[in-house]
Design an enzyme around this catalytic site. Structure first.
Site, PDB file in Angstrom:
ATOM      1  N   ASP A 159       0.831  -1.202   0.000  1.00 57.40           N
ATOM      2  CA  ASP A 159       0.000   0.000   0.000  1.00 57.40           C
ATOM      3  C   ASP A 159       0.872   1.261   0.000  1.00 57.40           C
ATOM      4  O   ASP A 159       0.565   2.244  -0.682  1.00 57.40           O
ATOM      5  CB  ASP A 159      -0.923  -0.004   1.219  1.00 57.40           C
ATOM      6  N   HIS A 187      -4.735  -3.641   6.221  1.00 51.94           N
ATOM      7  CA  HIS A 187      -4.516  -3.865   4.788  1.00 51.94           C
ATOM      8  C   HIS A 187      -5.864  -4.249   4.181  1.00 51.94           C
ATOM      9  O   HIS A 187      -6.149  -5.405   3.883  1.00 51.94           O
ATOM     10  CB  HIS A 187      -3.481  -4.954   4.559  1.00 51.94           C
TER      11      HIS A 187
END
Length: 332
Positions: A159, A187
């Site tokens: 990310d 996540h």
């Protein structure tokens, strides 16, 4: 040459592992002079495929590789390991409820945690890649009580890399010019990609990312949504989930854990919360961390806007709900 380190990759016959093991073996992660004993774990039905991976690695003729062990036995796979890439997990299938996914993964990570507890080095560094990564990492740690909780982490580096890439595309600079992007939380689609403390080097001058972009609406909306939804967009386009980028991020995460961060720079890692930034202790939460001598420390004292705090609260609440549901499935 130094002594070989023992590195295990689970889900080793899968796509992410296929992109990861070459980097592990050739020195990108642990260093160009660090010999490796590679242990590859997967389920019994995948042993044939895994043997093909072993043959390819052998055919790469990488001098750092001292041995490759392919196995379906966690007790063999985790024996004396120094580093563990926990890539394998039960993927969510059509018609599967989230609670079903959690239940399946509790069984997997309970068994693997028990094997780590019994056989791995107590200094082992563990990254969980398989989703739901944060909660899987908590379960893994629960069943490996003799290993320090700070030795377990989950991957949010993908990310972070995605966020850096979006900023670099927006500003027309290479991603290495961008520092200190933060991924907070889970996540998942509740994660909070944060550039409030990030900087970018443009034409030799370092400036805040927000000042360079000059578009608060973009940073609070399109940018966040793009990073949050990037995995789904890859699946939509590729008909397969992220593999090459996930493997690269897992390698980045472990590389920095072993090599350390530089100066005032930080990276994002999912780590066990100690209560920092008001996040419930015990959750596996992505924070900005600095790393020295293979030990991380959560970056403290960063200011959070009301907008940012709301985002942190949202992702922390989701993580707490996930963890409670997973723990309810734990039958000691």
């Amino acid at each position: 040459m130094t002594e070989p380190i023992r590195v295990v990759v689970t889900g080793a016959a899968g796509q992410i592992a296929y992109s990861l093991v070459y980097s592990v073996c050739k020195g990108d992660i642990f260093g160009p002079n660090q010999p490796i004993v590679l242990l590859l774990l997967d389920i019994t039905p995948m042993m044939g495929v895994l043997q093909g991976v072993v043959m390819e690695l052998q055919d790469c003729a990488i001098p750092l590789v001292k041995d490759i062990v392919a196995t379906d036995d966690p007790n063999v796979a985790f024996k004396d390991v120094d580093a563990a890439f926990m890539v394998g997990a039960m993927p969510r299938k059509d018609g599967m409820e989230r609670k079903d996914l959690l239940k399946a993964n509790v069984r997997i990570f309970k068994a693997q945690g028990q094997a780590i507890d019994k056989f791995a080095k107590k200094s082992v560094k563990v990254i969980v890649v398989g989703n739901p990564a944060n909660t899987n990492a908590c379960i893994l740690s629960k069943y490996a009580p003799s290993i320090p909780k700070e030795n377990f982490s989950c991957m949010t580096r993908l990310d972070q890399n995605r966020a850096q890439a979006q900023i670099s595309l927006k500003l027309g600079v290479t991603s290495d010019k961008i520092k200190n992007v933060i991924i907070w939380g889970n996540h998942s689609s509740t994660q909070y990609p944060d550039v409030a403390h990030a900087t970018v080097e443009i034409q030799g001058k370092v400036v805040p990312v927000a000042d360079a972009i000059k578009d608060d609406n973009y940073l609070k909306n399109e940018f966040i949504k793009t990073v949050q939804q990037r995995g789904a967009e890859v699946i939509k386009a590729r008909k397969l989930s992220s593999a090459m980028s996930a493997a690269k991020a897992a390698g980045d995460h472990m590389h920095d854990w072993f090599a350390g961060t530089q100066g005032d720079n930080w990276v994002s890692m999912g780590v066990i919360s100690d209560g920092s930034y008001g996040v419930k202790a015990g959750l596996m939460f992505s924070y900005p961390v600095r790393i020295k001598n293979r030990n991380y420390s959560i970056v403290q004292g960063l200011s959070l806007s009301e907008f940012a705090q709301q985002k942190l609260d949202l992702t922390a609440a989701e993580l707490d709900e996930e963890l409670q549901a997973a723990l309810a499935e734990c039958a000691d």
